[in-house]
Structure formats: structure tokens, C-alpha cells
Design a protein around this motif. Structure first.
Motif, PDB file in Angstrom:
ATOM      1  N   MET A 172      58.842  63.822 -29.294  1.00 31.46           N
ATOM      2  CA  MET A 172      58.842  64.959 -28.389  1.00 31.46           C
ATOM      3  C   MET A 172      57.760  65.962 -28.780  1.00 31.46           C
ATOM      4  N   VAL A 173      57.578  66.168 -30.083  1.00 35.41           N
ATOM      5  CA  VAL A 173      56.572  67.125 -30.551  1.00 35.41           C
ATOM      6  C   VAL A 173      55.184  66.708 -30.080  1.00 35.41           C
ATOM      7  N   GLU A 174      54.888  65.424 -30.197  1.00 34.20           N
ATOM      8  CA  GLU A 174      53.567  64.945 -29.764  1.00 34.20           C
ATOM      9  C   GLU A 174      53.375  65.125 -28.258  1.00 34.20           C
ATOM     10  N   ARG A 175      54.429  64.896 -27.476  1.00 29.90           N
ATOM     11  CA  ARG A 175      54.333  65.096 -26.023  1.00 29.90           C
ATOM     12  C   ARG A 175      54.103  66.571 -25.693  1.00 29.90           C
ATOM     13  N   LEU A 176      54.745  67.463 -26.445  1.00 27.06           N
ATOM     14  CA  LEU A 176      54.539  68.895 -26.231  1.00 27.06           C
ATOM     15  C   LEU A 176      53.102  69.301 -26.554  1.00 27.06           C
ATOM     16  N   LYS A 177      52.573  68.773 -27.644  1.00 24.47           N
ATOM     17  CA  LYS A 177      51.183  69.064 -28.002  1.00 24.47           C
ATOM     18  C   LYS A 177      50.227  68.501 -26.958  1.00 24.47           C
ATOM     19  N   GLN A 178      50.522  67.285 -26.481  1.00 27.16           N
ATOM     20  CA  GLN A 178      49.661  66.663 -25.480  1.00 27.16           C
ATOM     21  C   GLN A 178      49.707  67.436 -24.159  1.00 27.16           C
ATOM     22  N   PHE A 179      50.843  68.012 -23.842  1.00 27.89           N
ATOM     23  CA  PHE A 179      50.977  68.839 -22.645  1.00 27.89           C
ATOM     24  C   PHE A 179      49.968  69.993 -22.676  1.00 27.89           C
ATOM     25  N   LEU A 180      49.835  70.647 -23.822  1.00 29.24           N
ATOM     26  CA  LEU A 180      48.873  71.749 -23.941  1.00 29.24           C
ATOM     27  C   LEU A 180      47.454  71.264 -23.680  1.00 29.24           C
ATOM     28  N   VAL A 181      47.128  70.093 -24.212  1.00 33.30           N
ATOM     29  CA  VAL A 181      45.791  69.531 -24.016  1.00 33.30           C
ATOM     30  C   VAL A 181      45.589  69.169 -22.548  1.00 33.30           C
ATOM     31  N   ASP A 182      46.554  68.486 -21.966  1.00 38.53           N
ATOM     32  CA  ASP A 182      46.434  68.017 -20.580  1.00 38.53           C
ATOM     33  C   ASP A 182      46.367  69.167 -19.575  1.00 38.53           C
ATOM     34  N   GLU A 183      47.203  70.159 -19.764  1.00 38.33           N
ATOM     35  CA  GLU A 183      47.308  71.248 -18.785  1.00 38.33           C
ATOM     36  C   GLU A 183      46.292  72.373 -19.007  1.00 38.33           C
ATOM     37  N   PHE A 184      45.985  72.657 -20.265  1.00 36.53           N
ATOM     38  CA  PHE A 184      45.192  73.846 -20.573  1.00 36.53           C
ATOM     39  C   PHE A 184      43.953  73.563 -21.425  1.00 36.53           C
ATOM     40  N   ASN A 185      43.740  72.279 -21.753  1.00 37.95           N
ATOM     41  CA  ASN A 185      42.624  71.899 -22.624  1.00 37.95           C
ATOM     42  C   ASN A 185      42.678  72.731 -23.909  1.00 37.95           C
ATOM     43  N   LEU A 186      43.869  72.785 -24.496  1.00 35.74           N
ATOM     44  CA  LEU A 186      44.152  73.658 -25.623  1.00 35.74           C
ATOM     45  C   LEU A 186      44.901  72.864 -26.685  1.00 35.74           C
ATOM     46  N   THR A 187      44.418  72.896 -27.928  1.00 33.29           N
ATOM     47  CA  THR A 187      45.146  72.224 -28.996  1.00 33.29           C
ATOM     48  C   THR A 187      46.297  73.117 -29.451  1.00 33.29           C
ATOM     49  N   PHE A 188      47.251  72.517 -30.134  1.00 34.54           N
ATOM     50  CA  PHE A 188      48.372  73.269 -30.674  1.00 34.54           C
ATOM     51  C   PHE A 188      47.867  74.333 -31.649  1.00 34.54           C
ATOM     52  N   GLU A 189      46.905  73.964 -32.470  1.00 36.41           N
ATOM     53  CA  GLU A 189      46.351  74.887 -33.448  1.00 36.41           C
ATOM     54  C   GLU A 189      45.699  76.089 -32.757  1.00 36.41           C
ATOM     55  N   GLU A 190      44.987  75.830 -31.674  1.00 33.19           N
ATOM     56  CA  GLU A 190      44.373  76.923 -30.911  1.00 33.19           C
ATOM     57  C   GLU A 190      45.449  77.819 -30.302  1.00 33.19           C
ATOM     58  N   ALA A 191      46.507  77.213 -29.807  1.00 32.69           N
ATOM     59  CA  ALA A 191      47.596  77.989 -29.213  1.00 32.69           C
ATOM     60  C   ALA A 191      48.255  78.901 -30.250  1.00 32.69           C
ATOM     61  N   CYS A 192      48.389  78.405 -31.465  1.00 34.31           N
ATOM     62  CA  CYS A 192      49.000  79.216 -32.526  1.00 34.31           C
ATOM     63  C   CYS A 192      48.160  80.435 -32.875  1.00 34.31           C
ATOM     64  N   LYS A 193      46.869  80.332 -32.680  1.00 30.74           N
ATOM     65  CA  LYS A 193      45.960  81.419 -33.034  1.00 30.74           C
ATOM     66  C   LYS A 193      45.726  82.413 -31.891  1.00 30.74           C
TER      67      LYS A 193
END
Length: 72
Positions: free
Chosen positions: A1-22
Motif C-alpha cells: 500500500m505504501v508503494e501505491r501511495l508513493k506512486q500516486f504522488l508521482v502519477d498525479e502530481f509528478n512529485l516524489t514522496f521525499e519532495e512532498a515531505c519537504k
């Protein structure tokens, strides 16, 4: 599930999880608003809600919980 959540950010917003945290508080608010919009759109379009809608809803929950933790 965690990987799907991270992939969602990439797919929808072209944003990595690390970028989102910052992201700044304002940027996180904009991300939250976009996730809410996706969740509502997907809930309206399909019953049961699509995986895309569920992932958006999960991000809404995560962002809300993190904001609540920061207030404490």
C-alpha cells in the motif's frame, strides 16, 4: 500500500514522496485540496470508489493527521 501511495504522488502530481515531505505548509495545503478534489470526483464517478479515489482519500487522511500532530 505504501508503494501505491508513493506512486500516486508521482502519477498525479509528478512529485516524489521525499519532495512532498519537504513542501511548505502552503504547498501541502494545495496538495491536500487537490487530493480532496480527486477523491470527490472519483466518488461521484464510480460506486464503489476507484483505487485512485481511495489513494487520494488516504493522502487526505495522512495530511490531516500530520497537521494535527504538528499542532500538539
Amino acid at each position: 500500500m505504501v508503494e501505491r501511495l508513493k506512486q500516486f504522488l508521482v502519477d498525479e502530481f509528478n512529485l516524489t514522496f521525499e519532495e512532498a515531505c519537504k513542501m511548505s505548509l502552503e504547498e501541502k495545503k494545495a496538495l491536500f485540496d487537490k487530493c480532496v478534489e480527486i477523491e470527490l470526483d472519483e466518488a461521484y464517478k464510480s460506486d464503489p470508489i476507484s483505487e485512485r479515489g481511495l489513494l487520494a482519500a488516504t493522502w487526505v487522511t495522512i495530511i490531516t493527521q500530520k497537521e494535527d500532530e504538528m499542532k500538539e
